[in-house]
Motif scaffolding. Structure first.
Motif, PDB file in Angstrom:
ATOM      1  N   THR A 153       0.840  -1.184   0.000  1.00  0.00           N
ATOM      2  CA  THR A 153       0.000   0.000   0.000  1.00  0.00           C
ATOM      3  C   THR A 153       0.881   1.241   0.000  1.00  0.00           C
ATOM      4  OG1 THR A 153      -0.070   0.159   2.424  1.00  0.00           O
ATOM      5  CG2 THR A 153      -1.755  -1.213   1.355  1.00  0.00           C
ATOM      6  N   VAL A 154       0.283   2.381  -0.285  1.00  0.00           N
ATOM      7  CA  VAL A 154       1.011   3.644  -0.245  1.00  0.00           C
ATOM      8  C   VAL A 154       1.588   3.885   1.152  1.00  0.00           C
ATOM      9  CG1 VAL A 154       0.749   6.156  -0.382  1.00  0.00           C
ATOM     10  CG2 VAL A 154      -0.288   4.700  -2.132  1.00  0.00           C
ATOM     11  N   GLY A 155       0.814   3.561   2.190  1.00  0.00           N
ATOM     12  CA  GLY A 155       1.293   3.748   3.550  1.00  0.00           C
ATOM     13  C   GLY A 155       2.497   2.892   3.867  1.00  0.00           C
ATOM     14  N   ARG A 156       2.499   1.644   3.424  1.00  0.00           N
ATOM     15  CA  ARG A 156       3.638   0.765   3.677  1.00  0.00           C
ATOM     16  C   ARG A 156       4.868   1.220   2.900  1.00  0.00           C
ATOM     17  NH1 ARG A 156       3.227  -5.053   2.531  1.00  0.00           N
ATOM     18  NH2 ARG A 156       5.023  -5.122   3.948  1.00  0.00           N
ATOM     19  N   ILE A 157       4.658   1.749   1.706  1.00  0.00           N
ATOM     20  CA  ILE A 157       5.786   2.266   0.928  1.00  0.00           C
ATOM     21  C   ILE A 157       6.426   3.446   1.654  1.00  0.00           C
ATOM     22  CG2 ILE A 157       6.425   3.449  -1.210  1.00  0.00           C
ATOM     23  CD1 ILE A 157       4.250   1.767  -2.616  1.00  0.00           C
ATOM     24  N   ALA A 158       5.594   4.352   2.175  1.00  0.00           N
ATOM     25  CA  ALA A 158       6.116   5.509   2.910  1.00  0.00           C
ATOM     26  C   ALA A 158       6.876   5.066   4.156  1.00  0.00           C
ATOM     27  CB  ALA A 158       4.975   6.446   3.286  1.00  0.00           C
ATOM     28  N   ASP A 159       6.338   4.092   4.875  1.00  0.00           N
ATOM     29  CA  ASP A 159       7.008   3.599   6.079  1.00  0.00           C
ATOM     30  C   ASP A 159       8.359   2.976   5.738  1.00  0.00           C
ATOM     31  OD1 ASP A 159       4.919   4.396   7.692  1.00  0.00           O
ATOM     32  OD2 ASP A 159       3.943   2.432   7.705  1.00  0.00           O
ATOM     33  N   ALA A 160       8.395   2.203   4.672  1.00  0.00           N
ATOM     34  CA  ALA A 160       9.648   1.561   4.263  1.00  0.00           C
ATOM     35  C   ALA A 160      10.672   2.596   3.818  1.00  0.00           C
ATOM     36  CB  ALA A 160       9.379   0.558   3.143  1.00  0.00           C
ATOM     37  N   ALA A 161      10.209   3.631   3.121  1.00  0.00           N
ATOM     38  CA  ALA A 161      11.122   4.697   2.684  1.00  0.00           C
ATOM     39  C   ALA A 161      11.731   5.405   3.886  1.00  0.00           C
ATOM     40  CB  ALA A 161      10.370   5.693   1.801  1.00  0.00           C
ATOM     41  N   LEU A 162      10.924   5.688   4.893  1.00  0.00           N
ATOM     42  CA  LEU A 162      11.432   6.319   6.107  1.00  0.00           C
ATOM     43  C   LEU A 162      12.437   5.413   6.808  1.00  0.00           C
ATOM     44  CD1 LEU A 162       8.306   8.025   7.714  1.00  0.00           C
ATOM     45  CD2 LEU A 162      10.303   9.138   6.715  1.00  0.00           C
ATOM     46  N   GLN A 163      12.173   4.123   6.800  1.00  0.00           N
ATOM     47  CA  GLN A 163      13.096   3.172   7.421  1.00  0.00           C
ATOM     48  C   GLN A 163      14.449   3.197   6.726  1.00  0.00           C
ATOM     49  OE1 GLN A 163      11.586  -0.862   7.834  1.00  0.00           O
ATOM     50  NE2 GLN A 163      13.654  -1.704   7.831  1.00  0.00           N
ATOM     51  N   VAL A 164      14.433   3.242   5.410  1.00  0.00           N
ATOM     52  CA  VAL A 164      15.693   3.295   4.658  1.00  0.00           C
ATOM     53  C   VAL A 164      16.475   4.554   5.006  1.00  0.00           C
ATOM     54  CG1 VAL A 164      16.708   3.507   2.352  1.00  0.00           C
ATOM     55  CG2 VAL A 164      14.847   1.880   2.747  1.00  0.00           C
ATOM     56  N   VAL A 165      15.802   5.710   5.004  1.00  0.00           N
ATOM     57  CA  VAL A 165      16.481   6.973   5.286  1.00  0.00           C
ATOM     58  C   VAL A 165      17.001   6.999   6.726  1.00  0.00           C
ATOM     59  CG1 VAL A 165      16.224   9.472   5.401  1.00  0.00           C
ATOM     60  CG2 VAL A 165      15.115   8.202   3.564  1.00  0.00           C
ATOM     61  N   ALA A 166      16.203   6.495   7.669  1.00  0.00           N
ATOM     62  CA  ALA A 166      16.592   6.521   9.076  1.00  0.00           C
ATOM     63  C   ALA A 166      17.814   5.654   9.347  1.00  0.00           C
ATOM     64  CB  ALA A 166      15.427   6.074   9.950  1.00  0.00           C
ATOM     65  N   THR A 167      17.912   4.523   8.669  1.00  0.00           N
ATOM     66  CA  THR A 167      18.991   3.578   8.955  1.00  0.00           C
ATOM     67  C   THR A 167      20.187   3.715   8.019  1.00  0.00           C
ATOM     68  OG1 THR A 167      17.904   1.894   7.573  1.00  0.00           O
ATOM     69  CG2 THR A 167      17.401   1.893   9.937  1.00  0.00           C
ATOM     70  N   GLU A 168      19.951   4.190   6.788  1.00  0.00           N
ATOM     71  CA  GLU A 168      21.033   4.216   5.804  1.00  0.00           C
ATOM     72  C   GLU A 168      21.302   5.592   5.219  1.00  0.00           C
ATOM     73  OE1 GLU A 168      20.527   1.008   2.903  1.00  0.00           O
ATOM     74  OE2 GLU A 168      18.998   0.147   4.239  1.00  0.00           O
ATOM     75  N   GLY A 169      20.428   6.566   5.485  1.00  0.00           N
ATOM     76  CA  GLY A 169      20.596   7.899   4.927  1.00  0.00           C
ATOM     77  C   GLY A 169      19.829   8.073   3.633  1.00  0.00           C
ATOM     78  N   TYR A 170      19.612   9.327   3.283  1.00  0.00           N
ATOM     79  CA  TYR A 170      18.795   9.612   2.100  1.00  0.00           C
ATOM     80  C   TYR A 170      19.441   9.119   0.808  1.00  0.00           C
ATOM     81  CZ  TYR A 170      16.228  12.215  -1.445  1.00  0.00           C
ATOM     82  OH  TYR A 170      15.500  12.557  -2.558  1.00  0.00           O
ATOM     83  N   ASP A 171      20.770   9.122   0.739  1.00  0.00           N
ATOM     84  CA  ASP A 171      21.447   8.672  -0.485  1.00  0.00           C
ATOM     85  C   ASP A 171      21.107   7.228  -0.827  1.00  0.00           C
ATOM     86  OD1 ASP A 171      22.692  11.071  -1.011  1.00  0.00           O
ATOM     87  OD2 ASP A 171      24.497  10.582   0.132  1.00  0.00           O
ATOM     88  N   ALA A 172      20.737   6.460   0.172  1.00  0.00           N
ATOM     89  CA  ALA A 172      20.415   5.047  -0.063  1.00  0.00           C
ATOM     90  C   ALA A 172      18.990   4.835  -0.544  1.00  0.00           C
ATOM     91  CB  ALA A 172      20.648   4.245   1.217  1.00  0.00           C
ATOM     92  N   LEU A 173      18.200   5.902  -0.558  1.00  0.00           N
ATOM     93  CA  LEU A 173      16.783   5.754  -0.904  1.00  0.00           C
ATOM     94  C   LEU A 173      16.586   5.593  -2.407  1.00  0.00           C
ATOM     95  CD1 LEU A 173      13.857   5.770   0.159  1.00  0.00           C
ATOM     96  CD2 LEU A 173      13.821   8.232  -0.299  1.00  0.00           C
ATOM     97  N   THR A 174      16.193   4.415  -2.802  1.00  0.00           N
ATOM     98  CA  THR A 174      15.818   4.125  -4.184  1.00  0.00           C
ATOM     99  C   THR A 174      14.555   3.270  -4.157  1.00  0.00           C
ATOM    100  OG1 THR A 174      17.092   2.054  -4.282  1.00  0.00           O
ATOM    101  CG2 THR A 174      18.246   4.104  -4.908  1.00  0.00           C
ATOM    102  N   ILE A 175      13.885   3.218  -5.272  1.00  0.00           N
ATOM    103  CA  ILE A 175      12.687   2.378  -5.357  1.00  0.00           C
ATOM    104  C   ILE A 175      13.063   0.911  -5.158  1.00  0.00           C
ATOM    105  CG2 ILE A 175      10.899   1.533  -6.933  1.00  0.00           C
ATOM    106  CD1 ILE A 175      10.702   4.360  -8.055  1.00  0.00           C
TER     107      ILE A 175
END
Length: 239
Positions: A31-53
């Motif tokens: 869902t859109v909500g789960r995608i947003a949560d996963a994106a935040l998890q990536v940024v929180a643990t790995e930084g914004y540079d790691a954020l990819t689809i």
């Protein structure tokens, strides 16, 4: 239901997003909500540079194609991510007598959201806000400024200037944190060392820097944050 991701994105911006109905299969639906949560998890643990689809899809245990059923591209992911952060911002009822305090409070909330997710303010600086949660905060801050007697055009440009500063401030803080984690971090100087270097400069070449070294190095980052926002707001009512 809109057939393609672009149509779904448009629908998401036209009305509050509705979570998908629970699936009868054992696998939790994307869902859109789960995608947003996963994106935040990536940024929180790995930084914004790691954020990819692809990285977000991996966190969800699926492939990128599953995400493309809900989002259009990386820019859309950024828009969704920023909207999730702004959904946490609490807006006050505009008070003409307290508009400066109210604006500062809202921007402090936004700043703290950015600082929780290192580098995420880059998504804000690069994205035209269309998410309803992002627009909700913009609407609320505009209402505060207008209630304070700020002219509409001045209020509009002031929000742009203030938002740019808040995003840049958070980005600088993220960069400093990143550099401090690097093995060769000698360039990141503490106040005492910076003060020592300033006062050791040649007096004939740097008389003002030596004389006002304490002032130049004083205050925390948040002290300077409040000073800068106050400096901008204090000039909004001038003719």
């Amino acid at each position: 239901m809109p057939s393609g991701p672009r149509q779904r994105r448009a629908a998401r911006h036209a009305q509050p997003a509705a979570e998908a109905a629970a699936s009868s299969t054992r696998k939790t639906p994307i869902t859109v909500g789960r995608i947003a949560d996963a994106a935040l998890q990536v940024v929180a643990t790995e930084g914004y540079d790691a954020l990819t689809i692809r990285r977000v899809a991996a966190v969800l245990g699926t492939g990128p194609s599953s995400l493309y059923a809900h989002i259009v591209n990386k820019d859309d992911l950024d828009d969704l991510l920023v909207g999730r952060l702004y959904s946490e911002v609490v807006l006050p009822e505009p008070d003409p007598a307290r508009w400066r305090e109210q604006i500062l409070d809202v921007y402090e909330q936004i700043r703290d959201q950015y600082l929780k997710y290192p580098g995420v303010s880059r998504a804000v600086l690069a994205t035209v806000p269309t998410n309803l949660d992002t627009l909700r905060v913009g609407e609320g801050m505009l209402a505060i400024l207008l209630a304070g007697g700020i002219e509409p055009q001045t209020a509009a440009w002031a929000l742009d200037a203030l938002s740019l500063y808040v995003g840049a401030y958070a980005m600088e803080q993220a960069l400093v944190q990143q550099q401090r984690k690097h093995p060769d971090q000698q360039w990141v100087l503490g106040r005492e060392e910076l003060l020592r270097r300033f006062t050791a400069l040649p007096a004939d070449t740097f008389p003002q820097t030596r004389r006002y070294a304490a002032e130049l190095t004083s205050g925390t980052g948040h002290d300077r944050f409040e000073f800068t926002l106050g400096l901008i707001m204090d000039n909004l009512t001038r003719p």
